[in-house]
Design a protein around this motif. Structure first.
Motif, PDB file in Angstrom:
ATOM      1  N   LEU A 281       0.843  -1.194   0.000  1.00  0.00           N
ATOM      2  CA  LEU A 281       0.000   0.000   0.000  1.00  0.00           C
ATOM      3  C   LEU A 281       0.874   1.238   0.000  1.00  0.00           C
ATOM      4  N   TYR A 282       0.470   2.239  -0.805  1.00  0.00           N
ATOM      5  CA  TYR A 282       1.243   3.481  -0.847  1.00  0.00           C
ATOM      6  C   TYR A 282       0.343   4.619  -1.331  1.00  0.00           C
ATOM      7  N   HIS A 283       0.850   5.869  -1.119  1.00  0.00           N
ATOM      8  CA  HIS A 283       0.126   7.077  -1.532  1.00  0.00           C
ATOM      9  C   HIS A 283       0.644   7.514  -2.901  1.00  0.00           C
ATOM     10  N   ALA A 284      -0.297   8.052  -3.706  1.00  0.00           N
ATOM     11  CA  ALA A 284       0.083   8.568  -5.028  1.00  0.00           C
ATOM     12  C   ALA A 284      -0.921   9.651  -5.409  1.00  0.00           C
ATOM     13  N   GLN A 285      -0.768  10.171  -6.604  1.00  0.00           N
ATOM     14  CA  GLN A 285      -1.663  11.189  -7.115  1.00  0.00           C
ATOM     15  C   GLN A 285      -2.113  10.815  -8.522  1.00  0.00           C
ATOM     16  N   VAL A 286      -3.413  11.031  -8.778  1.00  0.00           N
ATOM     17  CA  VAL A 286      -3.987  10.801 -10.094  1.00  0.00           C
ATOM     18  C   VAL A 286      -4.794  12.047 -10.452  1.00  0.00           C
TER      19      VAL A 286
ATOM     20  N   ARG B 264      -5.042   6.478  -2.654  1.00  0.00           N
ATOM     21  CA  ARG B 264      -4.380   5.377  -1.940  1.00  0.00           C
ATOM     22  C   ARG B 264      -4.394   4.176  -2.869  1.00  0.00           C
ATOM     23  N   VAL B 265      -3.207   3.559  -3.053  1.00  0.00           N
ATOM     24  CA  VAL B 265      -3.056   2.493  -4.046  1.00  0.00           C
ATOM     25  C   VAL B 265      -2.665   1.200  -3.342  1.00  0.00           C
ATOM     26  N   ALA B 266      -3.340   0.117  -3.725  1.00  0.00           N
ATOM     27  CA  ALA B 266      -2.971  -1.226  -3.251  1.00  0.00           C
ATOM     28  C   ALA B 266      -2.377  -1.991  -4.429  1.00  0.00           C
ATOM     29  N   LEU B 267      -1.260  -2.615  -4.212  1.00  0.00           N
ATOM     30  CA  LEU B 267      -0.524  -3.294  -5.293  1.00  0.00           C
ATOM     31  C   LEU B 267      -0.282  -4.739  -4.881  1.00  0.00           C
TER      32      LEU B 267
ATOM     33  N   VAL C  63      -4.954  -1.384  -7.543  1.00  0.00           N
ATOM     34  CA  VAL C  63      -6.283  -0.811  -7.319  1.00  0.00           C
ATOM     35  C   VAL C  63      -6.094   0.474  -6.510  1.00  0.00           C
ATOM     36  N   ALA C  64      -6.666   1.570  -6.986  1.00  0.00           N
ATOM     37  CA  ALA C  64      -6.505   2.876  -6.309  1.00  0.00           C
ATOM     38  C   ALA C  64      -7.871   3.461  -5.977  1.00  0.00           C
ATOM     39  N   GLN C  65      -7.930   4.158  -4.836  1.00  0.00           N
ATOM     40  CA  GLN C  65      -9.167   4.826  -4.406  1.00  0.00           C
ATOM     41  C   GLN C  65      -8.836   6.247  -3.953  1.00  0.00           C
TER      42      GLN C  65
END
Length: 464
Positions: free
Chosen positions: A119-124, A130-133, A151-153
């Motif tokens: 799990l990590y933080h990103a920007q879209v 928040r992204v799960a990989l 999967v990102a939310q």
């Protein structure tokens, strides 16, 4: 040195009690916000972990290829809320787009364990997500390949949850804070009531003292007060007792000294007058005249000191006609006024009933007339006046058209031993005696200039 009033004790107590409470309340609000964000993020992480594993199970390797069993309906559900959209991306090898949203960023440069959710933080599109990989291996043992599912939310839901939790926490906290502040204010006000009662008793004692009474001031009594206030009251009572004893000693000394001086001074005046009649030498008579004048001034001073001591004693007030008393005293002084070349008369009410002590009021008027005859100058007109004011005061005053007193010195006229000029014959106690008598009657003194020149000095006492 002028004293600057400080901050009240009540304000200081409220400041030191409510300020830490406010700081803690703000700190609690910040802490609640952070906890709400963390709890919201935990919920998002759990949902993303489940989603990324469920999506990974829908991608099945077939030989060297992949079978993606991801219905269109499920994809629409993931992307149906634009404000809280859940996006996904499938890549193989990791980073090479196969399916989903091509804009999902890759994780930071670090090793990602196969089969474990990262799990990590990103920007879209400039918005935090928040992204799960999850990385999985597929293919044959001779040709292993890696598949990456992301999967990102959006974090909008997290912030919304945090705001809701914060509102649910802060509203009760605010109500509790207001109730606590009210309780603190009421407690401080109630705790300071003994000090206010102490202040009221001290003010009452001061009013009694300003009222001219010479009786010992009553002790301060606080039956239900904290120990600290009781100690302060006891200290003040000891101070009042010491002051009262000192005043009584001073008055006894003044009275005794004046009484002891009256007899020898009377004898000295009598013997000097006899010597003046028997001596016919001019030089001897000149010296005897100086001795007689000095003895008469001393006798006058002793008389004034006795009157001053008497004016500071308790008296019983009775109903008297102030106008009749004033006319009688004015007639007694008329002969002396004529001898000094002055016109002394009476103007005012024919009858005015007040509560007073006749001997003291007579002495006050004697001092006022004596003061006017002494300083107004030959040819002056001196008028004794009795009148009333709209404020229900009776005024007993003596007015003259002499040189008067500068306005800057009017407030000093009733101070002990203050004299308006260096003219011989005065001792500076007459008007001070007048003030003491006015205070004994619950009144006050008056000194004001007269137009075009002159002075009006007197006292005001309450009407009956």
């Amino acid at each position: 040195m002028r004293q600057v009033p400080g901050v009240s004790l009540q304000r200081k107590l409220l400041l030191w009690l409510l300020l830490p409470h406010l700081v803690l309340w703000l700190f609690g609000g910040v802490l609640a916000w952070r906890l709400a964000l963390q709890n919201g993020e935990k919920g998002i992480d759990q949902a993303l972990t489940q989603s990324v594993r469920a999506l990974a199970r829908q991608i099945k390797p077939i030989g060297d290829g992949l079978l993606v069993d991801f219905p269109k309906a499920a994809q629409d559900i993931l992307e149906q809320d634009p404000a809280d959209r859940i996006t996904y991306m499938v890549s193989s090898p990791p980073g090479r787009f196969l399916l989903g949203n091509t804009q999902l960023p890759q994780p930071p440069a670090m090793d990602v364990a196969v089969g474990e959710t990262f799990l990590y933080h990103a920007q879209v599109d400039g918005k935090p997500v928040r992204v799960a990989l999850l990385d999985v291996d597929y293919g044959t043992p001779q040709s292993r390949q890696r598949l990456r599912v992301q999967v990102a939310q959006s974090l909008t839901v997290r912030e919304r949850i945090a705001r809701e939790l914060l509102a649910q926490l802060l509203i009760p906290m605010g109500l509790i804070g207001l109730a606590l502040g009210a309780l603190v204010y009421a407690g401080v006000a109630r705790g300071l009531q003994p000090l206010k009662r102490l202040q009221a008793q001290i003010d009452q004692a001061g009013a009694l003292s300003q009222g001219g009474t010479s009786a010992p001031l009553p002790p301060i009594e606080l039956t239900s007060a904290p120990q600290e206030v009781q100690s302060l009251a006891s200290t003040i009572n000891r101070l009042l007792d010491t002051v009262a004893r000192g005043q009584q000693k001073e008055k006894r000394f003044l009275n005794d000294a004046a009484h002891q001086l009256r007899t020898p001074l009377a004898g000295l005046i009598g013997q000097t007058e006899l010597a003046l009649h028997e001596s016919h030498e001019p030089a001897v008579q000149a010296r005897l005249q100086k001795v007689l004048a000095a003895a008469q001034r001393s006798a006058h001073l002793v008389h004034q000191l006795l009157q001053l001591a008497r004016s500071e004693s308790n008296v019983d007030l009775q109903s008297i006609n102030l106008a009749a008393l004033a006319r009688e005293v004015a007639r007694e002084w008329a002969a002396r006024a004529l001898a000094q070349g002055m016109d002394l008369g009476y103007e005012g009410n024919d009858q005015l009933e007040v509560l007073g002590q006749p001997l003291l009021l007579r002495e006050a008027l004697n001092n006022l007339i004596d003061n006017a005859l002494h300083y107004a100058g030959r040819g002056a007109t001196v008028t004794v006046r009795v009148s009333t004011t709209p404020g229900r005061w009776a005024v007993l005053a003596v007015e003259d058209d002499g040189p008067g007193v500068p306005a800057a010195h009017l407030a000093e006229m009733f101070a002990r031993f203050w004299r308006g000029s260096d003219k011989a014959g005065g001792c500076g106690l007459g008007l001070s005696i007048v003030e003491g008598i006015a205070l004994l009657h619950g009144g006050q003194t008056v000194a004001e200039p007269v137009t075009p020149h002159g002075l009006r000095v007197g006292l005001r006492i309450p009407l009956r």
